[in-house]
Write a protein that holds these residues in place. Sequence first.
Motif, PDB file in Angstrom:
ATOM      1  N   LYS A  93      30.802  33.480  49.357  1.00 50.67           N
ATOM      2  CA  LYS A  93      31.392  33.783  50.664  1.00 50.67           C
ATOM      3  C   LYS A  93      31.361  35.292  50.930  1.00 50.67           C
ATOM      4  N   LYS A  94      31.695  36.089  49.895  1.00 52.81           N
ATOM      5  CA  LYS A  94      31.687  37.545  50.050  1.00 52.81           C
ATOM      6  C   LYS A  94      30.263  38.046  50.328  1.00 52.81           C
ATOM      7  N   GLU A  95      29.270  37.425  49.685  1.00 54.52           N
ATOM      8  CA  GLU A  95      27.880  37.827  49.931  1.00 54.52           C
ATOM      9  C   GLU A  95      27.483  37.511  51.364  1.00 54.52           C
ATOM     10  N   GLU A  96      27.942  36.348  51.889  1.00 48.03           N
ATOM     11  CA  GLU A  96      27.676  36.008  53.289  1.00 48.03           C
ATOM     12  C   GLU A  96      28.361  37.015  54.207  1.00 48.03           C
ATOM     13  N   GLU A  97      29.606  37.341  53.880  1.00 48.03           N
ATOM     14  CA  GLU A  97      30.363  38.314  54.678  1.00 48.03           C
ATOM     15  C   GLU A  97      29.663  39.675  54.646  1.00 48.03           C
ATOM     16  N   LEU A  98      29.216  40.066  53.459  1.00 48.43           N
ATOM     17  CA  LEU A  98      28.506  41.331  53.299  1.00 48.43           C
ATOM     18  C   LEU A  98      27.219  41.336  54.126  1.00 48.43           C
ATOM     19  N   ALA A  99      26.513  40.199  54.106  1.00 46.21           N
ATOM     20  CA  ALA A  99      25.270  40.111  54.880  1.00 46.21           C
ATOM     21  C   ALA A  99      25.576  40.286  56.374  1.00 46.21           C
ATOM     22  N   GLY A 100      26.693  39.702  56.842  1.00 41.79           N
ATOM     23  CA  GLY A 100      27.088  39.856  58.242  1.00 41.79           C
ATOM     24  C   GLY A 100      27.401  41.310  58.572  1.00 41.79           C
ATOM     25  N   VAL A 101      28.164  41.953  57.683  1.00 44.61           N
ATOM     26  CA  VAL A 101      28.515  43.365  57.895  1.00 44.61           C
ATOM     27  C   VAL A 101      27.251  44.220  57.859  1.00 44.61           C
ATOM     28  N   GLN A 102      26.345  43.918  56.931  1.00 49.66           N
ATOM     29  CA  GLN A 102      25.088  44.676  56.856  1.00 49.66           C
ATOM     30  C   GLN A 102      24.285  44.499  58.136  1.00 49.66           C
ATOM     31  N   GLY A 103      24.316  43.287  58.709  1.00 47.45           N
ATOM     32  CA  GLY A 103      23.638  43.050  59.980  1.00 47.45           C
ATOM     33  C   GLY A 103      24.230  43.923  61.081  1.00 47.45           C
ATOM     34  N   ASP A 104      25.572  44.011  61.104  1.00 45.14           N
ATOM     35  CA  ASP A 104      26.239  44.871  62.090  1.00 45.14           C
ATOM     36  C   ASP A 104      25.843  46.331  61.885  1.00 45.14           C
ATOM     37  N   ILE A 105      25.814  46.748  60.617  1.00 48.45           N
ATOM     38  CA  ILE A 105      25.430  48.132  60.304  1.00 48.45           C
ATOM     39  C   ILE A 105      23.998  48.394  60.765  1.00 48.45           C
ATOM     40  N   ASP A 106      23.108  47.454  60.511  1.00 48.37           N
ATOM     41  CA  ASP A 106      21.707  47.615  60.924  1.00 48.37           C
ATOM     42  C   ASP A 106      21.592  47.718  62.439  1.00 48.37           C
ATOM     43  N   ALA A 107      22.371  46.890  63.164  1.00 49.81           N
ATOM     44  CA  ALA A 107      22.342  46.936  64.633  1.00 49.81           C
ATOM     45  C   ALA A 107      22.859  48.292  65.118  1.00 49.81           C
ATOM     46  N   LEU A 108      23.939  48.785  64.493  1.00 49.71           N
ATOM     47  CA  LEU A 108      24.473  50.090  64.876  1.00 49.71           C
ATOM     48  C   LEU A 108      23.491  51.213  64.542  1.00 49.71           C
ATOM     49  N   ASP A 109      22.812  51.093  63.413  1.00 49.05           N
ATOM     50  CA  ASP A 109      21.784  52.085  63.059  1.00 49.05           C
ATOM     51  C   ASP A 109      20.694  52.131  64.119  1.00 49.05           C
ATOM     52  N   GLU A 110      20.296  50.957  64.614  1.00 48.64           N
ATOM     53  CA  GLU A 110      19.271  50.915  65.670  1.00 48.64           C
ATOM     54  C   GLU A 110      19.773  51.623  66.929  1.00 48.64           C
ATOM     55  N   LYS A 111      21.032  51.341  67.297  1.00 51.92           N
ATOM     56  CA  LYS A 111      21.595  51.978  68.487  1.00 51.92           C
ATOM     57  C   LYS A 111      21.655  53.499  68.295  1.00 51.92           C
ATOM     58  N   ILE A 112      22.096  53.913  67.090  1.00 53.59           N
ATOM     59  CA  ILE A 112      22.168  55.353  66.792  1.00 53.59           C
ATOM     60  C   ILE A 112      20.784  55.975  66.888  1.00 53.59           C
ATOM     61  N   ASP A 113      19.783  55.299  66.332  1.00 57.91           N
ATOM     62  CA  ASP A 113      18.407  55.814  66.398  1.00 57.91           C
ATOM     63  C   ASP A 113      17.943  55.964  67.846  1.00 57.91           C
ATOM     64  N   LYS A 114      18.280  54.968  68.703  1.00 64.06           N
ATOM     65  CA  LYS A 114      17.882  55.041  70.114  1.00 64.06           C
ATOM     66  C   LYS A 114      18.562  56.219  70.808  1.00 64.06           C
ATOM     67  N   VAL A 115      19.890  56.376  70.553  1.00 63.82           N
ATOM     68  CA  VAL A 115      20.628  57.482  71.173  1.00 63.82           C
ATOM     69  C   VAL A 115      20.069  58.817  70.690  1.00 63.82           C
ATOM     70  N   GLU A 116      19.821  58.910  69.371  1.00 68.13           N
ATOM     71  CA  GLU A 116      19.277  60.157  68.833  1.00 68.13           C
ATOM     72  C   GLU A 116      17.902  60.449  69.429  1.00 68.13           C
ATOM     73  N   ALA A 117      17.080  59.400  69.610  1.00 64.13           N
ATOM     74  CA  ALA A 117      15.750  59.593  70.188  1.00 64.13           C
ATOM     75  C   ALA A 117      15.877  60.077  71.635  1.00 64.13           C
ATOM     76  N   LYS A 118      16.805  59.471  72.375  1.00 62.52           N
ATOM     77  CA  LYS A 118      17.029  59.877  73.769  1.00 62.52           C
ATOM     78  C   LYS A 118      17.455  61.340  73.832  1.00 62.52           C
ATOM     79  N   PHE A 119      18.435  61.713  72.984  1.00 56.21           N
ATOM     80  CA  PHE A 119      18.905  63.085  73.011  1.00 56.21           C
ATOM     81  C   PHE A 119      17.887  64.052  72.425  1.00 56.21           C
ATOM     82  N   ALA A 120      17.053  63.573  71.539  1.00 52.42           N
ATOM     83  CA  ALA A 120      15.989  64.426  71.003  1.00 52.42           C
ATOM     84  C   ALA A 120      15.029  64.805  72.133  1.00 52.42           C
ATOM     85  N   LYS A 121      14.749  63.840  73.013  1.00 59.64           N
ATOM     86  CA  LYS A 121      13.888  64.140  74.166  1.00 59.64           C
ATOM     87  C   LYS A 121      14.564  65.182  75.062  1.00 59.64           C
ATOM     88  N   GLN A 122      15.877  64.974  75.281  1.00 61.11           N
ATOM     89  CA  GLN A 122      16.602  65.941  76.118  1.00 61.11           C
ATOM     90  C   GLN A 122      16.618  67.318  75.454  1.00 61.11           C
TER      91      GLN A 122
END
Length: 162
Positions: free
Chosen positions: A86-115
């Motif tokens: 169960k903890k491994e499933e929970e961890l996988a869910g949290v890791q998925g959230d972290i990965d999604a947030l990393d993608e958003k951060i990368d997009k924001v950083e890319a946008k601001f890098a252009k600016q």
Amino acid sequence: QAAGVDERIAALESESAEHEANMAEILEDDVSRLNALKRVLQEREDEVKQKITEKTSDLVEEKGGHEATKATLVEELEAIQETLRKKEEELAGVQGDIDALDEKIDKVEAKFAKQLDKLGAEREDIEAEEQKLEAQRSQLGEEQRAIEAKVKEESGRKAQFL
């Protein structure tokens, strides 16, 4: 002659009967000894079985205790494994959230890098403009000094005429 043959047959039959009686007696003795050996063997087997039972009863009891402990530990281990799953499933869910947030951060950083790149280009343009203005200011300063020098020179000539 026939009487002699009959006598020999009778002697052989008598010998055969005596031999058979001896053999029967020997066999009876052998069977009696075998039965006695069987009884002794059976008694020894019973004694050994009794000793085995006496010696192993404590061990069997101890084994039963260990088996009960083992069963408890197996249950606990299975519960721990289920919790871990169960903890491994929970961890996988949290890791998925972290990965999604990393993608958003990368997009924001890319946008601001252009600016930032645009602002950097603008800064370079402004610095180039400042350098031009500084060059013009420098040139105007030189021209002004040249004019002042001419004015001074002309004023000096005027003063000579007066």
